[in-house]
Each structure stands twice: as structure tokens, then as C-alpha cells.
Motif scaffolding. Structure first.
Motif, PDB file in Angstrom:
ATOM      1  N   UNK A  46      -8.690   2.894   1.972  1.00  0.00           N
ATOM      2  CA  UNK A  46      -9.356   1.845   1.207  1.00  0.00           C
ATOM      3  C   UNK A  46      -9.295   0.550   1.995  1.00  0.00           C
ATOM      4  N   UNK A  47     -10.408  -0.168   2.129  1.00  0.00           N
ATOM      5  CA  UNK A  47     -10.382  -1.441   2.863  1.00  0.00           C
ATOM      6  C   UNK A  47      -9.359  -2.431   2.343  1.00  0.00           C
ATOM      7  N   UNK A  48      -9.002  -2.335   1.054  1.00  0.00           N
ATOM      8  CA  UNK A  48      -7.999  -3.248   0.507  1.00  0.00           C
ATOM      9  C   UNK A  48      -6.675  -3.156   1.251  1.00  0.00           C
TER      10      UNK A  48
ATOM     11  N   UNK B 242      -5.470  -0.788  -6.763  1.00  0.00           N
ATOM     12  CA  UNK B 242      -5.001   0.222  -5.818  1.00  0.00           C
ATOM     13  C   UNK B 242      -3.508   0.030  -5.639  1.00  0.00           C
ATOM     14  N   UNK B 243      -2.773   1.124  -5.588  1.00  0.00           N
ATOM     15  CA  UNK B 243      -1.327   1.019  -5.385  1.00  0.00           C
ATOM     16  C   UNK B 243      -0.813   2.240  -4.643  1.00  0.00           C
ATOM     17  N   UNK B 244       0.308   2.057  -3.952  1.00  0.00           N
ATOM     18  CA  UNK B 244       1.037   3.170  -3.351  1.00  0.00           C
ATOM     19  C   UNK B 244       2.472   3.132  -3.854  1.00  0.00           C
ATOM     20  N   UNK B 245       3.016   4.315  -4.094  1.00  0.00           N
ATOM     21  CA  UNK B 245       4.408   4.467  -4.492  1.00  0.00           C
ATOM     22  C   UNK B 245       5.050   5.432  -3.502  1.00  0.00           C
ATOM     23  N   UNK B 246       6.115   4.985  -2.829  1.00  0.00           N
ATOM     24  CA  UNK B 246       6.717   5.770  -1.751  1.00  0.00           C
ATOM     25  C   UNK B 246       8.209   5.931  -1.984  1.00  0.00           C
TER      26      UNK B 246
ATOM     27  N   UNK C 288       4.917   7.860   7.444  1.00  0.00           N
ATOM     28  CA  UNK C 288       6.075   7.482   8.260  1.00  0.00           C
ATOM     29  C   UNK C 288       7.229   6.991   7.409  1.00  0.00           C
ATOM     30  N   UNK C 289       6.927   6.510   6.200  1.00  0.00           N
ATOM     31  CA  UNK C 289       7.970   5.966   5.329  1.00  0.00           C
ATOM     32  C   UNK C 289       8.592   7.021   4.422  1.00  0.00           C
ATOM     33  N   UNK C 290       7.927   8.134   4.232  1.00  0.00           N
ATOM     34  CA  UNK C 290       8.425   9.155   3.321  1.00  0.00           C
ATOM     35  C   UNK C 290       7.266   9.876   2.642  1.00  0.00           C
ATOM     36  N   UNK C 291       7.379  10.038   1.326  1.00  0.00           N
ATOM     37  CA  UNK C 291       6.323  10.683   0.539  1.00  0.00           C
ATOM     38  C   UNK C 291       5.611   9.615  -0.267  1.00  0.00           C
ATOM     39  N   UNK C 292       4.308   9.483  -0.059  1.00  0.00           N
ATOM     40  CA  UNK C 292       3.542   8.397  -0.671  1.00  0.00           C
ATOM     41  C   UNK C 292       2.466   8.943  -1.588  1.00  0.00           C
ATOM     42  N   UNK C 293       2.390   8.382  -2.781  1.00  0.00           N
ATOM     43  CA  UNK C 293       1.300   8.661  -3.713  1.00  0.00           C
ATOM     44  C   UNK C 293       0.441   7.403  -3.780  1.00  0.00           C
ATOM     45  N   UNK C 294      -0.868   7.582  -3.601  1.00  0.00           N
ATOM     46  CA  UNK C 294      -1.815   6.474  -3.690  1.00  0.00           C
ATOM     47  C   UNK C 294      -2.712   6.675  -4.898  1.00  0.00           C
ATOM     48  N   UNK C 295      -2.838   5.657  -5.732  1.00  0.00           N
ATOM     49  CA  UNK C 295      -3.662   5.746  -6.920  1.00  0.00           C
ATOM     50  C   UNK C 295      -4.611   4.556  -6.956  1.00  0.00           C
TER      51      UNK C 295
END
Length: 318
Positions: free
Chosen positions: A184-186, A256-260, A307-314
Motif C-alpha cells: 500500500x502506498x501509505x 491500514x495497520x500492521x500487527x507484528x 524481517x521483524x517476525x510474523x506480521x498481519x496487515x489489515x
């Protein structure tokens, strides 16, 4: 690859003229009626709808549903599972569905719908379920056509059904780089909210709610999005390895968010389409519930190792 009676047959029609579509769709529904199966016709955008209504609207086991009910893959999967579980409990011999997914009209990335088509083959294996997924070849890019072709076990046309030599096993199909959801460009800009170690769900909500309401999205969409973040943070703390990091970007038309977390995550690409479908890498039957909740509450869910771990993007949008 022959389809056994009572087994899943996930098939498609790629058409270039409406006559071919209509002839194939009529024969598909007629066979279901003769076999006493439950037939589901998704009407939205389907050029064959009027003809199918004229011929089969009076048949008790043929149901017509507005495609708006199925705007997200998780809605379709849940709808089909409920109908088939209820029908099987009452002795229904089989189920079939036909409809059109308009990749151009959908607000979702086209890759998301191809991943859904792959998920159908995996999640409904063993169900007496036959599909006729119709696509107008003239409106597909080469990448879209190749992905959709690979997702279907059989190909239908006026001359009947044929096994699809281009079929690809679901996990192999969705691992193709062309089917990864684009960045996402954001994400090229600094996030509006960044919490390196989320202490608990309550404090996370207090931090993100004010920023989330800076969009033009409805209050329900914002509330659902924040609830999804809560589920993902709890999931990371319970099933992953803390610390859990949250980043959120805000635009006028979307969130938009990521949780890692720093754990290994899960390799199952179809996690979260069903609440009963848990991660194959673990023994905890609740490990898929957080992702299922996120799919129910957001527009798009994506996940994988970074690279940081396990990421969920929503993301959620109007």
C-alpha cells in the motif's frame, strides 16, 4: 483428475459471448435440479440471471441471492458452509452454485479473489459441492486469467466438463509472487500511530481511536477496524511471541495497520476464512479465531513472515 460422485468439483467457465454463458449455466442448473441438489445462483453482475430466473425460479431447491451479500471472501465461505452443513444434516444429496465475480467492480484487490478461489478448493474438500464460476475472458488481464485458471479443477462449456490441465494445488498457487497483495502506498510514509510494545488491548484502543476517526469512514467501519486490531494484538500476545508492535496509517478513504510479533507465525495461507479452521502448525484450536475475526471486520487481511517476525496487515475502506 476425475471427480468422484459426492466430492468437490470446483469448476469454471471462461466465456467470450453470452450465448455460451447462458447455455452452460442452464445445463449446470438443470443437472442440479434433476439430482435433487440445492442450487445457489448469485445474481449480481451475472448476465445469465434473467434466463435462469425464467427457467428455474419456480424450482423449490433453486435459490437466487444478491451478490452484494458476498462482498468479501470470508462472507462467501461462511455462507456456503452454513448452507451445506444445514442441508447435509437434513439429507441433502449435494450442492452447487454459480455466479460471477466482477474483478473490475470489486473494491478488493483482484489477487484477493484468486486467493479466495484457491481457498474454496482447500476448505470444501470432501463436501458434495459443485461450482460454476463464470468469468468474461475479455475483461481479464493475462495475470488474472492465469491465476483464475490455476484455481479451478475443471472447465465447463457447451460440450460439458473437462479436467483442467492447468490446475494448481491451492498452496502452490497462492505462493506465486504475482498473487501477493501489493504494497500500500501509505506504508511509504511514517505511520500515524506506532506502538513498539503494546501492553494490552485497552491501551491500544485508547491510542488508535482518536487517529482512526480522522478519516471519512463510517463510525461502524472505524469501530470494526479497531476491534480487529484488538483481536490481532490479543492473538499475537497469546499465540505469538511478544513484544507485539502495532503501526497504523490513516487516509481520508481508508485505514491500514500492521500487527507484528516476534514468533514464527503460521504457514497456512487459508487461515481465518472459517472460525473452525486453525493453524496447521500448532495444536491450539483457537489459533485461527483472531484472523477470522479480522477478516469479518476488515476489508482485506494479509499476513506472512517479515524481517521483524510474523506480521498481519489489515485495511478497511469505504
Amino acid at each position: 483428475m476425475k471427480t468422484a460422485a459426492g466430492a468437490l468439483s470446483h469448476d469454471a467457465l471462461f466465456y467470450e459471448d453470452e450465448r455460451t454463458l447462458q447455455e452452460t449455466a442452464v445445463e449446470f442448473v438443470r443437472v442440479g435440479v434433476e439430482r435433487g441438489e440445492q442450487v445457489l445462483v448469485s445474481t449480481s453482475g451475472n448476465p445469465a440471471t434473467s434466463l435462469l430466473r425464467a427457467l428455474f425460479a419456480d424450482k423449490r431447491r433453486v435459490r437466487f441471492s444478491d451478490g452484494a451479500l458476498f462482498e468479501r471472501p470470508v462472507d462467501r465461505v461462511g455462507h456456503y458452509r452454513r448452507i451445506m452443513d444445514q442441508g447435509r444434516a437434513h439429507g441433502m444429496p449435494g450442492f452447487r452454485t454459480t455466479g460471477l465475480i466482477d474483478l473490475e467492480a470489486s473494491e478488493l484487490p483482484w489477487q484477493e479473489w484468486i486467493r479466495y478461489e484457491a481457498a474454496v478448493t482447500r476448505l470444501f474438500a470432501g463436501y458434495p459441492f459443485t461450482t460454476l464460476c463464470v468469468y468474461d475472458s475479455r475483461r481479464l488481464s493475462p495475470e488474472q486469467h492465469a491465476g483464475l485458471l490455476g484455481a479451478h479443477q475443471g472447465l465447463l462449456g457447451p460440450d460439458g466438463r473437462h479436467d483442467n490441465p492447468e490446475y494448481v494445488e491451492p498452496e502452490d498457487l497462492v505462493s506465486r509472487p504475482v498473487l501477493a497483495l501489493p504494497d500500500d502506498p501509505l506504508q511509504s510514509a511514517p505511520p500515524a500511530i506506532e506502538i513498539d510494545d503494546v501492553p494490552d488491548v485497552g491501551s491500544m484502543r485508547d491510542a488508535v481511536f482518536p487517529a482512526a476517526f480522522g478519516t471519512g469512514l463510517s463510525a461502524k467501519t472505524v469501530d470494526d477496524f479497531v476491534r480487529a486490531l484488538g483481536e490481532l494484538v490479543a492473538n499475537g500476545r497469546t499465540h505469538g511471541v511478544p513484544p507485539v508492535t502495532l503501526r497504523m496509517w490513516v487516509a481520508a478513504d481508508r485505514l491500514l495497520a500492521t500487527v507484528t510479533d516476534t514468533g514464527p507465525g503460521c504457514d497456512d495461507p487459508f487461515l481465518g476464512y472459517l472460525p473452525t479452521h486453525s493453524c496447521r502448525d500448532g495444536n491450539d484450536a483457537t489459533a485461527g479465531l483472531g484472523l477470522w475475526a479480522a477478516r469479518m471486520l476488515c476489508s482485506v487481511v494479509d499476513y506472512g513472515r517479515t524481517d521483524e517476525g510474523f506480521t498481519v496487515r489489515v485495511s478497511s475502506f469505504a
